[in-house]
Motif scaffolding. Structure first.
Motif, PDB file in Angstrom:
ATOM      1  N   VAL A  16       0.915  -1.035  -0.087  1.00 23.41           N
ATOM      2  CA  VAL A  16       0.172  -0.021   0.188  1.00 23.41           C
ATOM      3  C   VAL A  16       0.618   0.682  -0.273  1.00 23.41           C
ATOM      4  CG1 VAL A  16      -1.626   1.466   1.700  1.00 23.41           C
ATOM      5  CG2 VAL A  16      -1.845  -0.896   0.796  1.00 23.41           C
ATOM      6  N   GLY A  17       2.402   1.415   0.709  1.00 21.34           N
ATOM      7  CA  GLY A  17       2.466   1.733   0.756  1.00 21.34           C
ATOM      8  C   GLY A  17       3.424   2.541  -1.282  1.00 21.34           C
ATOM      9  N   LYS A  18       3.327   1.679  -1.912  1.00 22.06           N
ATOM     10  CA  LYS A  18       4.179   2.106  -3.127  1.00 22.06           C
ATOM     11  C   LYS A  18       3.293   2.466  -3.779  1.00 22.06           C
ATOM     12  CE  LYS A  18       6.967  -2.830  -3.271  1.00 22.06           C
ATOM     13  NZ  LYS A  18       6.814  -3.483  -2.870  1.00 22.06           N
ATOM     14  N   VAL A  19       1.981   3.233  -3.693  1.00 20.48           N
ATOM     15  CA  VAL A  19       0.819   3.566  -4.763  1.00 20.48           C
ATOM     16  C   VAL A  19       0.575   4.713  -3.542  1.00 20.48           C
ATOM     17  CG1 VAL A  19       0.574   1.122  -4.953  1.00 20.48           C
ATOM     18  CG2 VAL A  19      -1.351   2.012  -3.554  1.00 20.48           C
ATOM     19  N   TYR A  20      -0.157   5.287  -4.692  1.00 23.38           N
ATOM     20  CA  TYR A  20      -0.879   7.215  -4.786  1.00 23.38           C
ATOM     21  C   TYR A  20       0.321   7.627  -3.588  1.00 23.38           C
ATOM     22  CZ  TYR A  20      -4.373   5.648  -7.246  1.00 23.38           C
ATOM     23  OH  TYR A  20      -5.125   5.612  -8.489  1.00 23.38           O
ATOM     24  N   ARG A  21       2.095   7.453  -3.795  1.00 18.80           N
ATOM     25  CA  ARG A  21       2.314   8.205  -2.937  1.00 18.80           C
ATOM     26  C   ARG A  21       2.259  10.082  -3.160  1.00 18.80           C
ATOM     27  NH1 ARG A  21       7.875   4.678  -4.049  1.00 18.80           N
ATOM     28  NH2 ARG A  21       6.866   5.284  -6.395  1.00 18.80           N
ATOM     29  N   GLY A  22       2.504  10.173  -1.885  1.00 10.88           N
ATOM     30  CA  GLY A  22       1.550  11.840  -1.762  1.00 10.88           C
ATOM     31  C   GLY A  22       0.906  12.182  -2.201  1.00 10.88           C
ATOM     32  N   LYS A  23      -0.355  11.725  -2.071  1.00 13.30           N
ATOM     33  CA  LYS A  23      -1.547  11.765  -2.288  1.00 13.30           C
ATOM     34  C   LYS A  23      -2.375  11.111  -0.892  1.00 13.30           C
ATOM     35  CE  LYS A  23      -1.030  12.274  -6.555  1.00 13.30           C
ATOM     36  NZ  LYS A  23      -1.301  13.237  -7.063  1.00 13.30           N
ATOM     37  N   ALA A  69      -1.451   4.378 -11.428  1.00 12.44           N
ATOM     38  CA  ALA A  69      -1.435   4.370  -9.545  1.00 12.44           C
ATOM     39  C   ALA A  69      -0.166   4.999 -10.180  1.00 12.44           C
ATOM     40  CB  ALA A  69      -1.262   2.796  -9.625  1.00 12.44           C
ATOM     41  N   ASP A  70       0.531   4.402 -11.286  1.00 12.46           N
ATOM     42  CA  ASP A  70       2.435   4.501 -11.773  1.00 12.46           C
ATOM     43  C   ASP A  70       2.224   5.780 -11.555  1.00 12.46           C
ATOM     44  OD1 ASP A  70       3.379   2.524 -10.560  1.00 12.46           O
ATOM     45  OD2 ASP A  70       3.722   1.799 -12.384  1.00 12.46           O
ATOM     46  N   LYS A  71       1.312   6.351 -12.487  1.00  9.19           N
ATOM     47  CA  LYS A  71       1.301   7.970 -12.854  1.00  9.19           C
ATOM     48  C   LYS A  71       1.120   9.135 -12.033  1.00  9.19           C
ATOM     49  CE  LYS A  71      -0.395  10.486 -16.348  1.00  9.19           C
ATOM     50  NZ  LYS A  71      -1.778  10.485 -17.674  1.00  9.19           N
ATOM     51  N   ALA A  72      -0.076   8.620 -11.213  1.00  5.54           N
ATOM     52  CA  ALA A  72      -0.447   8.966  -9.810  1.00  5.54           C
ATOM     53  C   ALA A  72       0.715   9.430  -8.763  1.00  5.54           C
ATOM     54  CB  ALA A  72      -1.923   8.960  -9.078  1.00  5.54           C
ATOM     55  N   ASP A  73       1.610   8.348  -8.932  1.00  6.83           N
ATOM     56  CA  ASP A  73       2.682   8.850  -8.143  1.00  6.83           C
ATOM     57  C   ASP A  73       3.576   9.418  -8.697  1.00  6.83           C
ATOM     58  OD1 ASP A  73       3.358   4.793  -7.519  1.00  6.83           O
ATOM     59  OD2 ASP A  73       2.329   6.601  -6.388  1.00  6.83           O
ATOM     60  N   GLU A  74       3.848   9.683 -10.030  1.00 13.26           N
ATOM     61  CA  GLU A  74       4.912  10.793 -10.682  1.00 13.26           C
ATOM     62  C   GLU A  74       4.393  12.081 -10.298  1.00 13.26           C
ATOM     63  OE1 GLU A  74       5.150   9.264 -14.163  1.00 13.26           O
ATOM     64  OE2 GLU A  74       5.819   7.178 -13.654  1.00 13.26           O
TER      65      GLU A  74
END
Length: 407
Positions: free
Chosen positions: A60-67, A401-406
């Motif tokens: 869970v910590g790997k996705v939507y980071r900073g959101k 999800a990766d795009k959201a991270d970036e």
């Protein structure tokens, strides 16, 4: 004048909703696969549950980071022995239960789930516990009967949840006739599934319940109850635009259930308010609100397990927490369960999060479904074939999800 913020659409009409469900599902399925490998004879259930939860937190910590969205557990890791029906997650501070080990050859039910922004995806699978060197061996005998009965009953239930006429083909007249058909009643669904379980010398588990899912809610306004026990009753039919948690439970015994002697460690916060008097009760309520919102949690996931055991008593008494009793087969017969999170769209059923596909070549039974009605239902598609573009399955969710991270 400042514009009022737009109200966010949390239904499946918003593509982000399905993306979040699917991202949560990817995590759930990945951890389910990892936990399945840990379920070998001699392994301690409490330790497996802790390892599963750690994996969910890491993923869970790997996705939507900073959101600024809440993410975490939709369901803690639970590992239920042979005759257990409900999810089981023992505490390390209860010495006897902390030492419970998996037995060779028993069907183990693994249930867990992740959530992103309140959209939870729960999965459950049944694995036959074997030493690692025998993991690929065929399943035969009564264990095979149990696994196949559960698999086929689940496949039929999913098809019966597709709204009538949604996937109909043929002339306009034939499509209109199919659409005009009434969805099967819950008693009709139970009757059809009982044909399957009887074929394999098994029984539906009493009051097996599928629920409508909503944001931060895994027990919505609608439910399907199979083989209802006393006082249990289903309500409502599945419709396009909904997400459901679909449960299947099958027993090698009578399917009747009893409350087990093990401590109830699985709870869920309600929306009820109550003036808690004990400091430990207020402390764990505050912790649960921050960590789990209204999703199920285990007492072992709280900061102080001993405080949790004492503080939970007042929370349950005041209906601030709902307590899930540990329930098992009345005859102590082996039980198998599956849980699939699905979305109902205009193209049919999308399995958002599901147990891995059963390798039917490795499950050998001398029994076979011969009922024509059941065979016809099994031949129905779950969804319309919409071509390669939309069939990239879960890769799309991962990319988003990766795009959201970036970002």
């Amino acid at each position: 004048m400042a514009e009022e913020p737009k109200e966010i659409d949390y239904t499946l009409n918003n593509p982000d909703t399905l993306t979040k469900y699917k991202t949560a599902a990817q995590i759930s399925e990945k951890v389910l696969a990892a936990v399945s490998e840990l379920c070998v004879p001699g392994a301690k259930i409490a330790s497996i549950c802790e390892q599963g939860d750690k994996l969910i937190e890491e993923e869970v910590g790997k996705v939507y980071r900073g959101k600024k969205i809440q993410k975490g557990f939709a369901h803690p890791t639970t590992v239920s022995p042979s005759s257990f029906v409900t999810p089981y997650t023992p505490l390390t501070s209860d010495e006897a239960e902390a030492n419970v080990e998996i037995q060779d050859g028993e069907p183990i039910k693994i249930q867990l789930g992740a959530q992103i922004d309140g959209f939870g995806s729960i999965v459950c699978d049944t694995v036959v516990a074997r030493p690692k060197e025998n993991a690929g061996d065929e399943i035969t005998g009564r264990e095979a009967d149990l696994i196949l009965a559960t698999y086929y009953a689940n496949e039929v239930l999913l098809r019966l949840m597709v709204p009538p006429g949604l996937l109909a083909s043929g002339s306009d007249e034939e499509k209109a006739k199919a659409a005009a058909a009434k969805p099967p009643t819950q008693s009709q669904i139970t009757s059809l599934l009982e044909k399957i379980t009887k074929t394999y010398g098994c029984t539906l588990v009493e009051s097996t319940t599928s629920w409508l899912f909503e944001r931060y809610e895994i027990e919505g306004k609608k439910k399907i109850v199979l083989a209802p026990g006393e006082g249990a009753k289903g309500d409502g039919v599945p419709e396009v635009g909904e997400v459901w948690g679909v449960e299947m439970g099958v027993s090698l015994g009578s399917g009747k259930v009893k409350t087990m002697s093990q401590r109830a460690t699985l709870h869920r916060r309600t929306t009820q308010t109550y003036g808690l008097k004990r400091p430990t009760s207020r402390k764990i309520l505050s912790e649960v609100q921050k960590k789990f919102n209204t999703f199920p949690f285990s007492l072992r996931q709280l900061e102080d397990e001993r405080d949790a055991k004492s503080g939970v008593v007042e929370c349950v008494r005041g209906n601030v927490f709902r307590q899930y009793e540990v329930v098992g087969d009345k005859d102590n017969s082996p039980v198998a369960r599956l849980w699939t999170t699905i979305a109902l769209t205009k193209n049919g059923i999308t399995k958002i999060g599901a147990p891995p596909a059963l390798d039917l070549d490795k499950v050998k039974s001398d029994k076979k479904i011969e009922d024509e009605e059941i065979i016809k239902i099994l031949e129905r598609p779950l969804a319309r074939n919409t071509g390669n573009k939309k069939n990239k399955k879960k890769k799309t969710a991962a990319k988003k999800a990766d795009k959201a991270d970036e970002e």
